[in-house]
Design a protein around this motif. Structure first.
Motif, PDB file in Angstrom:
ATOM      1  N   ASP A 115     -24.883  -4.707  -8.408  1.00 12.28           N
ATOM      2  CA  ASP A 115     -25.839  -3.703  -7.927  1.00 12.28           C
ATOM      3  C   ASP A 115     -25.561  -2.294  -8.444  1.00 12.28           C
ATOM      4  O   ASP A 115     -26.298  -1.363  -8.137  1.00 12.28           O
ATOM      5  CB  ASP A 115     -25.836  -3.679  -6.390  1.00 12.28           C
ATOM      6  N   MET A 116     -24.517  -2.125  -9.247  1.00 15.53           N
ATOM      7  CA  MET A 116     -24.127  -0.797  -9.707  1.00 15.53           C
ATOM      8  C   MET A 116     -24.127  -0.781 -11.239  1.00 15.53           C
ATOM      9  O   MET A 116     -23.270  -1.379 -11.872  1.00 15.53           O
ATOM     10  CB  MET A 116     -22.724  -0.460  -9.175  1.00 15.53           C
ATOM     11  N   PRO A 117     -25.089  -0.114 -11.868  1.00 18.69           N
ATOM     12  CA  PRO A 117     -25.144  -0.129 -13.335  1.00 18.69           C
ATOM     13  C   PRO A 117     -24.056   0.739 -13.967  1.00 18.69           C
ATOM     14  O   PRO A 117     -23.604   1.725 -13.383  1.00 18.69           O
ATOM     15  CB  PRO A 117     -26.528   0.449 -13.638  1.00 18.69           C
ATOM     16  N   LEU A 118     -23.658   0.346 -15.146  1.00 14.24           N
ATOM     17  CA  LEU A 118     -22.837   1.222 -15.962  1.00 14.24           C
ATOM     18  C   LEU A 118     -23.687   2.422 -16.365  1.00 14.24           C
ATOM     19  O   LEU A 118     -24.872   2.274 -16.673  1.00 14.24           O
ATOM     20  CB  LEU A 118     -22.367   0.496 -17.220  1.00 14.24           C
ATOM     21  N   ILE A 119     -23.100   3.595 -16.346  1.00 13.00           N
ATOM     22  CA  ILE A 119     -23.780   4.803 -16.813  1.00 13.00           C
ATOM     23  C   ILE A 119     -23.060   5.296 -18.062  1.00 13.00           C
ATOM     24  O   ILE A 119     -21.843   5.503 -18.052  1.00 13.00           O
ATOM     25  CB  ILE A 119     -23.781   5.905 -15.738  1.00 13.00           C
ATOM     26  N   ALA A 120     -23.802   5.446 -19.152  1.00 10.36           N
ATOM     27  CA  ALA A 120     -23.243   5.992 -20.384  1.00 10.36           C
ATOM     28  C   ALA A 120     -23.854   7.363 -20.641  1.00 10.36           C
ATOM     29  O   ALA A 120     -25.074   7.514 -20.651  1.00 10.36           O
ATOM     30  CB  ALA A 120     -23.513   5.064 -21.560  1.00 10.36           C
ATOM     31  N   VAL A 121     -22.988   8.357 -20.818  1.00 10.81           N
ATOM     32  CA  VAL A 121     -23.421   9.724 -21.094  1.00 10.81           C
ATOM     33  C   VAL A 121     -23.089  10.038 -22.553  1.00 10.81           C
ATOM     34  O   VAL A 121     -21.919  10.033 -22.936  1.00 10.81           O
ATOM     35  CB  VAL A 121     -22.728  10.728 -20.161  1.00 10.81           C
ATOM     36  N   LEU A 122     -24.108  10.284 -23.360  1.00 13.72           N
ATOM     37  CA  LEU A 122     -23.920  10.564 -24.782  1.00 13.72           C
ATOM     38  C   LEU A 122     -24.088  12.055 -25.027  1.00 13.72           C
ATOM     39  O   LEU A 122     -25.108  12.642 -24.641  1.00 13.72           O
ATOM     40  CB  LEU A 122     -24.937   9.788 -25.630  1.00 13.72           C
ATOM     41  N   ILE A 123     -23.083  12.672 -25.641  1.00 11.16           N
ATOM     42  CA  ILE A 123     -23.148  14.098 -25.979  1.00 11.16           C
ATOM     43  C   ILE A 123     -22.987  14.229 -27.492  1.00 11.16           C
ATOM     44  O   ILE A 123     -21.929  13.914 -28.040  1.00 11.16           O
ATOM     45  CB  ILE A 123     -22.068  14.912 -25.256  1.00 11.16           C
ATOM     46  N   ASP A 124     -24.035  14.674 -28.158  1.00 11.92           N
ATOM     47  CA  ASP A 124     -23.997  14.838 -29.616  1.00 11.92           C
ATOM     48  C   ASP A 124     -23.701  16.290 -29.957  1.00 11.92           C
ATOM     49  O   ASP A 124     -24.481  17.179 -29.633  1.00 11.92           O
ATOM     50  CB  ASP A 124     -25.332  14.404 -30.220  1.00 11.92           C
ATOM     51  N   ASN A 125     -22.552  16.503 -30.593  1.00 16.07           N
ATOM     52  CA  ASN A 125     -22.091  17.817 -31.059  1.00 16.07           C
ATOM     53  C   ASN A 125     -21.408  18.584 -29.927  1.00 16.07           C
ATOM     54  O   ASN A 125     -22.011  19.469 -29.297  1.00 16.07           O
ATOM     55  CB  ASN A 125     -23.227  18.642 -31.669  1.00 16.07           C
ATOM     56  N   MET A 126     -20.146  18.251 -29.710  1.00 12.95           N
ATOM     57  CA  MET A 126     -19.395  18.833 -28.596  1.00 12.95           C
ATOM     58  C   MET A 126     -19.199  20.337 -28.746  1.00 12.95           C
ATOM     59  O   MET A 126     -19.246  21.074 -27.757  1.00 12.95           O
ATOM     60  CB  MET A 126     -18.027  18.148 -28.480  1.00 12.95           C
ATOM     61  N   ALA A 127     -18.988  20.812 -29.970  1.00 11.65           N
ATOM     62  CA  ALA A 127     -18.789  22.251 -30.162  1.00 11.65           C
ATOM     63  C   ALA A 127     -20.024  23.033 -29.724  1.00 11.65           C
ATOM     64  O   ALA A 127     -19.925  24.069 -29.053  1.00 11.65           O
ATOM     65  CB  ALA A 127     -18.450  22.547 -31.616  1.00 11.65           C
ATOM     66  N   ALA A 128     -21.208  22.541 -30.091  1.00  9.72           N
ATOM     67  CA  ALA A 128     -22.446  23.208 -29.679  1.00  9.72           C
ATOM     68  C   ALA A 128     -22.656  23.081 -28.179  1.00  9.72           C
ATOM     69  O   ALA A 128     -23.152  24.017 -27.531  1.00  9.72           O
ATOM     70  CB  ALA A 128     -23.629  22.619 -30.442  1.00  9.72           C
ATOM     71  N   PHE A 129     -22.293  21.937 -27.613  1.00  6.31           N
ATOM     72  CA  PHE A 129     -22.400  21.749 -26.164  1.00  6.31           C
ATOM     73  C   PHE A 129     -21.603  22.819 -25.415  1.00  6.31           C
ATOM     74  O   PHE A 129     -22.080  23.405 -24.444  1.00  6.31           O
ATOM     75  CB  PHE A 129     -21.886  20.362 -25.791  1.00  6.31           C
ATOM     76  N   LYS A 130     -20.398  23.102 -25.879  1.00  4.58           N
ATOM     77  CA  LYS A 130     -19.562  24.122 -25.241  1.00  4.58           C
ATOM     78  C   LYS A 130     -20.195  25.503 -25.351  1.00  4.58           C
ATOM     79  O   LYS A 130     -20.054  26.327 -24.452  1.00  4.58           O
ATOM     80  CB  LYS A 130     -18.170  24.110 -25.875  1.00  4.58           C
ATOM     81  N   GLU A 131     -20.893  25.745 -26.444  1.00  6.13           N
ATOM     82  CA  GLU A 131     -21.549  27.036 -26.643  1.00  6.13           C
ATOM     83  C   GLU A 131     -22.777  27.183 -25.749  1.00  6.13           C
ATOM     84  O   GLU A 131     -22.981  28.225 -25.120  1.00  6.13           O
ATOM     85  CB  GLU A 131     -21.948  27.186 -28.111  1.00  6.13           C
TER      86      GLU A 131
END
Length: 216
Positions: A115-131
């Protein structure tokens, strides 16, 4: 001697860190992983959330039943809400797992619960994400550490390994390199490494069964 085979990512047990220079295939790899998940699993089994600070091509998955949302680089409030939701899910799942007497998400699945799905979080370009999202970037270390045990897996790309600090990198048990302009990146990601992959997009190195292998 060349050997052919495949490497399966065990997202219920590992976070994935992908490093490679520009135009070497990081986003294509994210697309490949996403297509693979959508083909193999139902939306009840896996939910996907994406933060696209790179080429903005991940938005093509927005209408998939598996995808809960795609955050673009100018959507500050949307990213804030995503991370607030993830922290809430972590707390709630810890309570559920404790109530079932299991220590982590993998054990929960092995016990037969569905009853509990896996959750996948995809972040493309970590340096830009931090900015673009500094407040959420500050949560990456704690969230990647806490989320893994409750069925939330992070798949993050970066042009350089130091886009994640050492403490955060320790939460990523699967590290994958594509071609890197700086050859020291291979050792930073995989341990002592004298190998380099072939010099064209889509080639890289991966640590598998304690061996460093070239992959395509």
């Amino acid at each position: 001697q060349q050997r052919q085979g495949t490497v399966n990512l065990e997202l219920s047990k590992e976070n994935v860190y992908i490093v490679g220079s520009a135009q070497m295939g990081k986003t294509v790899l994210l697309q490949t992983i996403t297509y693979g998940i959508i083909r193999k699993y139902s939306p009840q089994q896996v939910s996907l959330y994406m933060v696209d600070c790179g080429s903005l091509v991940l938005k093509i998955f927005e209408d998939s039943a598996h995808v809960g949302g795609v955050v673009l680089s100018n959507e500050t409030e949307k990213c804030k809400n995503l991370f607030k939701m993830l922290n809430t899910i972590v707390a709630e799942r810890k309570r559920i797992l404790s109530g079932k007497g299991v220590g982590n998400f993998a054990s929960y699945l092995e016990a037969g619960y569905t009853d509990m799905p896996l959750i996948a979080v995809l972040i493309d370009n970590m340096a830009a994400f931090k900015e673009y999202f500094p407040n959420q970037a500050d949560q990456i270390n704690s969230l990647t550490r806490e989320a893994q045990g409750v069925g939330i897996s992070f798949i993050v790309t970066a042009a350089s390994s130091n886009a994640l600090n050492y403490r955060a990198q320790a939460n990523f048990s699967r590290k994958i390199t594509l071609n890197c302009n700086d050859s020291s990146e291979y050792s930073s990601m995989l341990g002592h490494c004298r190998q380099t992959p072939r010099e064209y997009p889509g080639s890289g190195l991966i640590l598998f069964d304690k061996r460093i292998l070239e992959w395509q």
